[in-house]
Design an enzyme around this catalytic site. Structure first.
Site, PDB file in Angstrom:
ATOM      1  N   ASP A  73      -3.639   2.566  -5.488  1.00  0.00           N
ATOM      2  CA  ASP A  73      -2.468   2.582  -4.608  1.00  0.00           C
ATOM      3  C   ASP A  73      -2.301   1.319  -3.776  1.00  0.00           C
ATOM      4  O   ASP A  73      -1.516   1.284  -2.830  1.00  0.00           O
ATOM      5  CB  ASP A  73      -2.534   3.799  -3.672  1.00  0.00           C
ATOM      6  CG  ASP A  73      -3.793   3.803  -2.799  1.00  0.00           C
ATOM      7  OD1 ASP A  73      -4.656   2.933  -3.002  1.00  0.00           O
ATOM      8  OD2 ASP A  73      -3.907   4.694  -1.932  1.00  0.00           O
ATOM      9  N   GLU A  74      -3.006   0.240  -4.136  1.00  0.00           N
ATOM     10  CA  GLU A  74      -2.918  -1.019  -3.396  1.00  0.00           C
ATOM     11  C   GLU A  74      -2.649  -2.184  -4.333  1.00  0.00           C
ATOM     12  O   GLU A  74      -3.210  -2.260  -5.429  1.00  0.00           O
ATOM     13  CB  GLU A  74      -4.210  -1.296  -2.631  1.00  0.00           C
ATOM     14  CG  GLU A  74      -4.434  -0.460  -1.405  1.00  0.00           C
ATOM     15  CD  GLU A  74      -5.662  -0.947  -0.652  1.00  0.00           C
ATOM     16  OE1 GLU A  74      -5.523  -1.797   0.248  1.00  0.00           O
ATOM     17  OE2 GLU A  74      -6.766  -0.487  -0.971  1.00  0.00           O
TER      18      GLU A  74
ATOM     19  N   ASP B  86       0.851  -1.190   0.000  1.00  0.00           N
ATOM     20  CA  ASP B  86       0.000   0.000   0.000  1.00  0.00           C
ATOM     21  C   ASP B  86       0.890   1.244   0.000  1.00  0.00           C
ATOM     22  O   ASP B  86       1.749   1.404   0.873  1.00  0.00           O
ATOM     23  CB  ASP B  86      -0.889  -0.016   1.248  1.00  0.00           C
ATOM     24  CG  ASP B  86      -2.008   1.008   1.173  1.00  0.00           C
ATOM     25  OD1 ASP B  86      -1.998   1.836   0.237  1.00  0.00           O
ATOM     26  OD2 ASP B  86      -2.883   0.990   2.050  1.00  0.00           O
TER      27      ASP B  86
END
Length: 380
Positions: A102-103, A9
């Site tokens: 974003d993961e 993350d």
């Protein structure tokens, strides 16, 4: 073979991108979002200390943290940085799932025969940080649920491993709200029953949980025991969602065609949000009466919002329709999809607009996709 699943993350991703552009923002309270009537898209840890969180109205966030600097945000930059990170990770792992902008989930099962999985993941994280300047956290465990919880507990820039034998002892003292599928409503229900920690939840009989919260009771019980067999789904840019319409009679009614495009976009966007997809490429297809077919496409910041995607679709239609000739077919395709929980463009949308979309989706879920829609999509 024991599974080795990593959750990665990017820490306060939007804020970190802005700090790359302006180093004066380092260690300062920063809020990324729209104007006074907008909502918080992202915020720095300095603002979270005061209770600011994502999706909170900007006005409320500034009351909690008046010193925060509000930045509208640059989704094009964030999308480009996300693609860069994806390419770095994808080159180094056998199976990658891009869960959102974003993961990421990585399946390293079996790689411990050649490399230590933790060491390998640490080197990937270092490579991301070195090549992009973005801070990134990760956790390694036996499944998605535990690794995701582990990342949350290790932030910021955490490096964490939860071995199979340590899973239950790691989960037990944590709040039930740490379990990914537990939202505010479920949390309040469990709290009223005195169930506030994962240990207490894990000690509940599974049939009692099913009576309390329905079909998700069994799944929640399994997650409380650190059981999650969900596979890592290989990431692919080639996934798409599309629709097209061949007219009964060739037409030159531009207003009518734009109305049809509006209806197409609305239906596709509802599907995007229902399946939790975000789109980064828009394609418009047009076929003339002589069967000549032309397409135009553009790359856009990740979104699933109707009004944002409709704007791009109508702009592309104007560019692709270059002949004064009747049209036989029009179509819309969204590609470059990634799974994501960011369902709206938080930089442009007001709190009222977000609520409107959520309400419309609920109506469609209950009464069908044609039960409510934009007036522009109903014109013929």
């Amino acid at each position: 073979m024991e599974r080795a699943i990593v959750h990665m993350d990017l820490d306060t991703f939007f804020v970190s991108c802005e700090r790359l552009k302006n180093s004066e923002l380092e260690n300062k309270p920063v809020i990324i979002g729209g104007g006074d009537r907008g909502v918080v898209a992202s915020c720095s840890y300095e603002t979270r200390f005061f209770g600011v969180r994502s999706a909170m109205p900007i006005k409320m966030a500034l009351r909690l943290c008046p010193e925060a600097k509000v930045i509208k945000g640059d989704m094009e930059m964030y999308s480009n940085m996300s693609h860069m990170v994806t390419e770095i990770i994808q080159e180094k792992v056998p199976v990658l799932e891009k869960a959102s902008i974003d993961e990421f989930y990585l399946d390293l099962s079996g790689m411990d025969q050649f490399f230590g999985c933790y060491k390998w993941t640490h080197e990937i994280a270092e490579s991301v940080q070195k090549n992009t300047g973005l801070p990134i956290s990760f956790a390694l465990s036996a499944n998605k649920t535990v690794s995701k919880i582990g990342t949350g507990e290790s932030k910021p820039t955490g490096r964490f491993e939860v071995k199979q034998s340590e899973i239950q002892s790691f989960l037990n003292p944590l709040s039930v709200k740490k379990i990914p599928m537990v939202g505010d409503v479920t949390f309040q229900l469990l709290s009223r029953l005195g169930i506030r920690t994962i240990q207490t939840l894990s000690e509940m009989p599974v049939d009692v949980l099913q009576q309390l919260i329905g079909k998700n009771g069994n799944e929640l019980w399994k997650k409380a025991h650190g059981i999650d067999e969900t596979p890592v789904i290989p990431y692919s840019e080639r996934k798409s969602i599309s629709t097209e319409d061949t007219f009964a009679q060739d037409t030159i009614d531009i207003q009518g065609i734009q109305s049809i495009l509006s209806g197409m976009v609305e239906k596709l966007c509802y599907q995007l949000r229902a399946e939790k997809w975000l789109v980064s490429v828009v394609v418009v297809k047009l076929r003339y009466s002589n069967f000549d077919t032309e397409t135009k496409q553009c790359r856009i910041p990740y979104t699933s919002a109707d009004h944002t995607l409709l704007r791009y679709v109508l702009e592309l239609f104007k560019k692709v329709y270059t002949r004064r000739m009747r049209i036989r077919l029009v179509g819309v395709k969204f590609t470059g999809l990634v799974h994501g929980c960011h369902q709206m463009d938080l930089f442009e949308d007001t709190e009222e607009l977000i609520s409107l979309y959520q309400t419309m989706d609920k109506i469609k879920n209950r009464f069908g996709t044609s039960s409510v829609g934009r007036a522009s999509g109903l014109l013929k």
